[in-house]
Design a protein around this motif. Structure first.
Motif, PDB file in Angstrom:
ATOM      1  N   SER A  80     -19.509  21.430  29.216  1.00  0.00           N
ATOM      2  CA  SER A  80     -19.910  21.084  30.578  1.00  0.00           C
ATOM      3  C   SER A  80     -19.943  19.572  30.762  1.00  0.00           C
ATOM      4  CB  SER A  80     -21.306  21.645  30.859  1.00  0.00           C
ATOM      5  OG  SER A  80     -22.293  20.840  30.241  1.00  0.00           O
ATOM      6  N   ALA A  81     -20.107  19.169  32.011  1.00  0.00           N
ATOM      7  CA  ALA A  81     -20.222  17.748  32.356  1.00  0.00           C
ATOM      8  C   ALA A  81     -21.666  17.300  32.315  1.00  0.00           C
ATOM      9  CB  ALA A  81     -19.647  17.497  33.736  1.00  0.00           C
ATOM     10  N   ARG A  82     -22.543  18.166  31.791  1.00  0.00           N
ATOM     11  CA  ARG A  82     -23.953  17.810  31.712  1.00  0.00           C
ATOM     12  C   ARG A  82     -24.143  16.688  30.694  1.00  0.00           C
ATOM     13  NH1 ARG A  82     -27.896  22.406  29.676  1.00  0.00           N
ATOM     14  NH2 ARG A  82     -26.833  23.479  31.357  1.00  0.00           N
ATOM     15  N   GLN A  83     -24.854  15.644  31.096  1.00  0.00           N
ATOM     16  CA  GLN A  83     -25.245  14.567  30.201  1.00  0.00           C
ATOM     17  C   GLN A  83     -24.054  13.937  29.478  1.00  0.00           C
ATOM     18  OE1 GLN A  83     -28.823  15.622  28.264  1.00  0.00           O
ATOM     19  NE2 GLN A  83     -29.176  13.589  27.439  1.00  0.00           N
ATOM     20  N   LEU A  84     -23.093  13.456  30.252  1.00  0.00           N
ATOM     21  CA  LEU A  84     -21.951  12.768  29.679  1.00  0.00           C
ATOM     22  C   LEU A  84     -22.391  11.472  29.018  1.00  0.00           C
ATOM     23  CD1 LEU A  84     -19.394  13.150  32.625  1.00  0.00           C
ATOM     24  CD2 LEU A  84     -19.221  14.244  30.384  1.00  0.00           C
TER      25      LEU A  84
END
Lengths: 111, 113
Positions: free
Chosen positions: B97-101
Motif C-alpha cells: 500500500s501507499a500507507r506511510q511512504l
C-alpha cells in the motif's frame, strides 16, 4: 491536475500562532495522507486517515494534529508554530491505500 | 523503521540519452515502490510504481526494476527530453500500500538540449 485540492496555497504567520491547512481529496478517495517537505528533512510522512479513522502515524509532532471529516476532507492543525515548521505541506489521497496522489501543497512560512 | 537511500543526488544527461536512478531500502518487508517526479514549485507526481510480485514494469519511456534479494530498485528513463528535467523521488512502504511512504532524498535530473 491530480484532483486533490489544498487551501491555502501560501500562508505566512508568526511564531507561536496556530494555523489550519485544508485538503479535499479526489472524488471518491477514502485515504488522505499528510506529508511535510523541507530542505533539511526531505519528504516526511506525517499521518494518514482512511474513511474518517486514523490509520497510520509518522513523524508528526505533538503540536500537530489532524482529522478527516464525514465528507472526507481533512484538516491539519499546526499550533505553537516555530521557525522550523516552515515547509511545504502536502496532502495526498487514494481510493483505497494502493496509491497516493498529491495535491499542490500549502507553503507555510513562519516568521 | 524503513530507510531509503537514493543515488545520485544530481544527474545531467544529454537529450536522447538514458538516465538511471537507483534506490536501496532497508526493510525487507517493504513491497510497494513508487516513483514521483517533482518539478520546481509543483506537487510530486506519481509516474510509475512496482509491487514486489513483479521484477520490472514499463510505461513508454519509463521503466522500473526491482531486486528484492538485494533490496534495491531503479528508475530508467530512455530517450530523455528537456521536459524530463525535474527532481525524482523513490519511496517504499509495506503491505502493498501507499500507507506511510518513506521517501529517498531525491535526484535532480537535468536533460541538456
Amino acid at each position: 491536475d491530480s484532483g486533490v485540492t489544498q487551501t491555502p496555497k501560501h500562508l505566512i504567520t508568526a511564531t507561536g500562532q496556530r494555523v489550519t491547512l485544508r485538503c479535499s481529496p479526489r472524488s471518491g478517495d477514502l485515504s488522505v495522507y499528510w506529508y511535510q517537505q523541507s530542505l533539511d528533512q526531505g519528504l516526511q510522512f506525517l499521518i494518514q486517515y482512511y474513511n474518517g479513522e486514523e490509520r497510520a502515524k509518522g513523524n508528526i509532532l505533538e503540536r500537530f494534529s489532524a482529522q478527516q471529516f464525514p465528507d472526507l476532507h481533512s484538516e491539519l492543525n499546526l499550533s505553537s508554530l516555530e521557525l522550523g515548521d516552515s515547509a511545504l505541506y502536502f496532502c495526498a489521497s487514494g481510493l483505497r491505500e494502493t496509491e497516493a496522489f498529491f495535491g499542490q501543497g500549502t507553503r507555510l512560512t513562519v516568521v | 523503521g524503513e530507510n531509503v537511500e537514493q543515488h545520485p543526488s544530481t544527474l545531467s544527461v544529454q537529450e536522447g540519452d538514458s538516465a538511471v536512478i537507483k534506490c536501496t531500502y532497508s526493510d525487507s518487508a517493504s513491497n510497494y515502490f513508487p516513483w514521483y517526479k517533482q518539478e520546481l514549485g509543483k506537487r510530486p507526481q506519481l509516474i510509475i510504481d512496482i509491487r514486489s510480485n513483479v521484477g520490472e514494469k514499463k510505461d513508454q519511456r519509463i521503466a522500473v526494476t526491482l531486486n528484492k534479494t538485494a533490496k534495491h530498485f531503479s528508475l530508467h528513463i530512455t530517450e530523455t527530453q528537456p521536459e524530463d528535467s525535474a527532481v525524482y523521488f523513490c519511496a517504499a512502504s509495506k503491505g502493498g500500500s501507499a500507507r506511510q511512504l518513506t521517501f529517498g532524498s531525491g535526484t535532480q535530473l537535468t536533460v541538456l538540449p
